[in-house]
Design an enzyme around this catalytic site. Structure first.
Site, PDB file in Angstrom:
ATOM      1  N   HIS A 172     -14.188  13.883 -63.422  1.00 29.13           N
ATOM      2  CA  HIS A 172     -13.959  14.982 -62.577  1.00 29.13           C
ATOM      3  C   HIS A 172     -15.065  15.962 -62.759  1.00 29.13           C
ATOM      4  O   HIS A 172     -14.855  17.382 -62.645  1.00 29.13           O
ATOM      5  CB  HIS A 172     -12.533  15.567 -62.593  1.00 29.13           C
ATOM      6  CG  HIS A 172     -11.631  14.857 -62.071  1.00 29.13           C
ATOM      7  ND1 HIS A 172     -11.138  14.876 -60.813  1.00 29.13           N
ATOM      8  CD2 HIS A 172     -10.925  13.931 -62.788  1.00 29.13           C
ATOM      9  CE1 HIS A 172     -10.162  13.724 -60.491  1.00 29.13           C
ATOM     10  NE2 HIS A 172     -10.132  13.164 -61.599  1.00 29.13           N
ATOM     11  N   ASN A 200     -10.284   7.323 -56.540  1.00 31.69           N
ATOM     12  CA  ASN A 200      -9.687   7.864 -55.363  1.00 31.69           C
ATOM     13  C   ASN A 200     -10.564   9.130 -54.798  1.00 31.69           C
ATOM     14  O   ASN A 200     -10.555   9.457 -53.834  1.00 31.69           O
ATOM     15  CB  ASN A 200      -8.415   7.887 -55.406  1.00 31.69           C
ATOM     16  CG  ASN A 200      -7.951   8.738 -56.664  1.00 31.69           C
ATOM     17  OD1 ASN A 200      -8.201   8.674 -57.693  1.00 31.69           O
ATOM     18  ND2 ASN A 200      -6.918   9.841 -56.361  1.00 31.69           N
ATOM     19  N   HIS A 201     -10.931  10.078 -55.997  1.00 36.59           N
ATOM     20  CA  HIS A 201     -11.409  11.104 -55.790  1.00 36.59           C
ATOM     21  C   HIS A 201     -13.027  11.005 -55.414  1.00 36.59           C
ATOM     22  O   HIS A 201     -13.503  11.966 -54.837  1.00 36.59           O
ATOM     23  CB  HIS A 201     -11.548  11.979 -57.102  1.00 36.59           C
ATOM     24  CG  HIS A 201     -10.269  12.787 -57.146  1.00 36.59           C
ATOM     25  ND1 HIS A 201     -10.241  14.279 -56.718  1.00 36.59           N
ATOM     26  CD2 HIS A 201      -9.094  12.487 -57.671  1.00 36.59           C
ATOM     27  CE1 HIS A 201      -9.091  14.523 -57.090  1.00 36.59           C
ATOM     28  NE2 HIS A 201      -8.205  13.699 -57.646  1.00 36.59           N
TER      29      HIS A 201
HETATM   30 MN   LIG Z   1      -8.679  11.319 -61.502  1.00 38.81          MN
END
Ligand SMILES: [Mn+2]
Length: 431
Positions: free
Chosen positions: A10, A84-85
């Protein structure tokens, strides 16, 4: 043979709207990269969500390059899939940019073959499956997919070699352990045979054994939300202090995973409840004295009298990097309302929808029902035959008149009458 399994990095995630949080995520990833090199791994797997967003900022891309360089300069190959991000609906994502400068290899289905070291492209019908190879270990995987796509994709990912790793960014039912249909996309039975399953997506670290094989989720590299707090403090009838979630990555030796814990900034999950405001403030200060330095605090305070949240927040910030104090008034008692039947509470439309959502859900039917409801003006008529018949008549009228100019005018007027939503806001209501 030894490799590092990392997931949910992230990069670029400014948690709590704090830019320094994105720096924390980069710092945690850097520390993991350095640790993995120190442990002398043969290769690295990044199981999705390297970036928080599919369009990372130049700063975030620069950070990714600088950290991936730690592997590159040691000639340690990196294999990655999009999560998915950070997946995109286009062919090219930020991962392919990193691939083109030799920072990593993107695994999965592609339109074109890739010809580089440690990678093989296998033609399947009109696409190519890009696989990684390090000595005799085959690494297959694919980007995050919907449940429906997975049905088609999973059989294609079946490794050909005896020693193999399958990389996916999905939730597996048995591992999430929530009996909720939408909480997972596949079950262990759906997985093709592999020696080790390097997964991402679930942010809590999990190592799960089945049939003598391991499926592991390293978890996110830093504390992504309150469920991943480092300490859980409850001060109600008594004081309790519990260690929370560990952060880190997985090192895999001969397909056996071992979690490697890494230090991150602390996140304190605090709940305090009393009957007196004075006592509440006293307890809050007491808790603050027990937690250290540069951590982050999310505190939920409950009391019958309202507290000065701003003042408490300021006190907390003297000692912490981030504080979020929420207050909830403790109500003495609730008024009891007896609902005789569901019909008192729900409209006919809602009742029908609830009915459709029971048991085996036919998502398509439910979806079409909702769309139909709102397109027809959203009135609460579930099965109104007369209006249905009228609609058919209108439609028939339209088709016969369509050939003449006058007919077109008529069609327009009819459309206006039908109250069709013009924008998304019309559709969702509000705006
Ligand atoms: Mn994640």
């Amino acid at each position: 043979m030894k490799f590092a399994h990392i997931a949910d990095v992230h990069l670029g995630y400014e948690q709590y709207n704090q830019p320094w949080r994105a720096e924390d995520f980069a710092k945690s990833f850097r520390a993991i990269a350095e640790k993995a090199v120190e442990m002398d791994v043969d290769f690295v797997i990044i199981a999705g969500d390297l970036f928080h967003r599919s369009v990372p900022s130049p700063k975030t891309i620069k950070e990714a390059i600088e950290i991936l360089w730690i592997f590159r300069r040691e000639n340690i190959p990196v294999f990655a899939i999009e999560g998915n991000h950070d997946k995109t609906s286009r062919d090219i994502s930020a991962y392919h940019l990193l691939e083109s400068i030799g920072m990593l290899n993107v695994l999965g289905l592609r339109r074109r073959p890739v010809e580089v070291e440690n990678v093989k492209s296998v033609k399947i019908e009109n696409v190519y499956l890009i696989k990684g190879f390090v000595e005799d270990v085959e690494i297959t995987g694919d980007r995050h997919r919907s449940r429906w796509q997975l049905e088609k994709v999973l059989p294609l990912l079946k490794p050909e070699s005896e020693r193999s790793v399958l990389v996916l960014h999905q939730a597996v039912k048995e591992v999430v352990d929530i009996d909720l249909d939408i909480a997972y996309e596949l079950t262990l039975n759906n997985l093709p045979k592999a020696s080790y399953y390097a997964f991402g997506h679930i942010h809590l670290p999990k190592i799960y054994e089945f049939n003598g094989k391991f499926i592991a989720y390293p978890g996110s590299v830093d504390r992504y939300d309150l469920r991943e707090a480092s300490q859980i403090i409850r001060y109600k009838s008594d004081f309790t202090f519990k260690e929370g979630i560990k952060k880190g990555f997985v090192v895999v030796r001969n397909f056996k995973p071992e979690f490697v814990e890494m230090k991150t900034r602390d996140l304190y999950d605090v709940e305090i409840e009393t009957n007196k405001l004075e006592e509440l403030e006293k307890r809050f200060v007491e808790v603050l004295e027990r937690i250290s330095g540069e951590g982050m605090l999310v505190a939920k305070l409950r009391c019958p009298d309202s507290a000065d949240v701003r003042k408490l927040n300021e006190i907390a910030l003297k000692n912490l990097r981030y504080a979020e104090v929420r207050f909830e008034r403790l109500a003495d008692e609730f008024e009891e309302v007896v609902i005789q039947s569901e019909n008192d509470f729900f409209t006919d439309f809602e009742l029908k929808l609830l009915d459709l959502m029971k048991g085996e859900i036919d998502e398509r039917e439910a979806y079409e029902f909702v769309i139909e409801h709102y397109l027809s003006g959203g009135e609460d008529k579930v099965e109104d035959e007369s209006s249905e018949k009228q609609e058919v008549k209108d439609r028939e009228a339209k088709t016969t008149e369509e050939d003449t100019g006058e007919g077109l005018e008529e069609t327009k007027r009819n459309e206006m009458k039908a109250k069709k939503p013009k924008t998304l806001l019309d559709f969702f209501g509000g705006g």
